[in-house]
Design a protein around this motif. Structure first.
Motif, mmCIF file in Angstrom:
data_model
loop_
_atom_site.group_PDB
_atom_site.id
_atom_site.type_symbol
_atom_site.label_atom_id
_atom_site.label_comp_id
_atom_site.label_asym_id
_atom_site.label_seq_id
_atom_site.Cartn_x
_atom_site.Cartn_y
_atom_site.Cartn_z
ATOM 1 N N ARG A 268 0.009 5.071 -0.673
ATOM 2 C CA ARG A 268 -1.252 5.708 0.581
ATOM 3 C C ARG A 268 -0.677 5.890 1.261
ATOM 4 O O ARG A 268 0.566 5.059 2.200
ATOM 5 N N ARG A 269 -1.068 6.872 1.663
ATOM 6 C CA ARG A 269 -0.752 7.504 3.495
ATOM 7 C C ARG A 269 -1.545 6.270 4.745
ATOM 8 O O ARG A 269 -2.259 5.476 4.575
ATOM 9 N N GLU B 159 -8.850 1.680 5.566
ATOM 10 C CA GLU B 159 -9.100 0.436 4.453
ATOM 11 C C GLU B 159 -9.132 -0.770 4.885
ATOM 12 O O GLU B 159 -9.766 -1.712 5.053
ATOM 13 N N ALA C 131 -4.520 6.462 5.852
ATOM 14 C CA ALA C 131 -5.865 5.701 4.751
ATOM 15 C C ALA C 131 -5.442 4.255 4.679
ATOM 16 O O ALA C 131 -6.573 3.615 4.644
ATOM 17 N N ALA D 242 1.187 -0.915 0.088
ATOM 18 C CA ALA D 242 0.120 0.046 -0.112
ATOM 19 C C ALA D 242 0.492 1.272 0.410
ATOM 20 O O ALA D 242 0.343 2.315 -0.815
#
Length: 225
Positions: free
Chosen positions: A177-178, A185, A181, A172
């Motif tokens: 993506r941080r 998720e 996030a 990820a």
């Protein structure tokens, strides 16, 4: 100032803590038994001085805990790292210095010298002579140069160090993506993802999330349609 003693020898750690408290420092011993747990402990304290042994015994998972791997992430988190060790392997001491440690002191030194060195490091005074620092840096460069070049197969073996969840988090990160996030998720707490990222940094031997993401892009190349 906060002082965190990271040493698997409880008697050494407790003795150091008591001595440093006598000098007005807020000293405590770390109790974590994995590298990630030790970093989590440090993250829960105001950054100060870490007195770090390089040989930390076996962790809860049975693997040898190498204090060298903690130096860079501790420094990145704002800690001053002073190596306090019984090892005679100067290559490992050199690696610790090159990763950010301000210096080192042998456990075999007189206890008063050990405490004085810790106090100097806490006060921001130099604890490593320039000539010795240059010697250690040169030793580390020669040691690294003598290692076989790491190829793609060697890099891919880094993945074997990660748990399946850590590998998913690394993928990820590689996709941009941080942490927040990723947490949203995955329906987990942000603190859980941050702990996983710290563990990834240690296991991949990188100093930052950006480096981990860059390595992740090498390990997880985008599929071509």
């Amino acid at each position: 100032m906060t002082v965190l003693v990271i040493d698997d020898h409880r008697l050494v750690g407790t003795t150091l803590v008591l001595a440093l408290r006598g000098h007005g420092l807020d000293a405590c011993t770390a109790v974590g038994r994995t590298l990630a747990a030790l970093l989590d402990e440090a993250a829960g304290l105001p950054p100060g001085l870490a007195l770090l042994d390089l040989d930390l015994g076996r962790g809860d998972d049975g693997t040898e805990l190498d204090g060298v791997e903690l130096v860079a992430p501790l420094c990145a988190a704002g800690w001053t790292v002073l190596v306090v060790t019984g090892t005679t392997d100067r290559a490992r001491i050199a690696a610790a210095v090159c990763r950010g440690a301000v210096g080192w002191v042998a456990k075999s030194a007189p206890f008063e010298d050990l405490v004085r060195t810790a106090l100097d490091a806490a006060a921001g005074f130099p604890v490593l002579a320039p000539a010795e620092r240059a010697e250690l840096v040169d030793l580390h460069r020669r040691t690294v140069a003598d290692r076989p070049a790491a190829g793609g197969a060697d890099r891919s073996r880094l993945l074997e160090r990660l748990t399946p969840r850590e590998a998913a988090v690394l993928r990820a990160l590689a996709e941009g993506r941080r942490a927040r996030a990723i947490a949203e998720e995955s329906w987990v707490a942000l603190s859980t993802v941050r702990s996983q990222i710290r563990s990834i940094l240690v296991k991949l031997e990188v100093n930052s999330q950006l480096e981990a993401a860059a390595l992740g892009r090498e390990l997880f190349p985008p599929s071509r349609s």
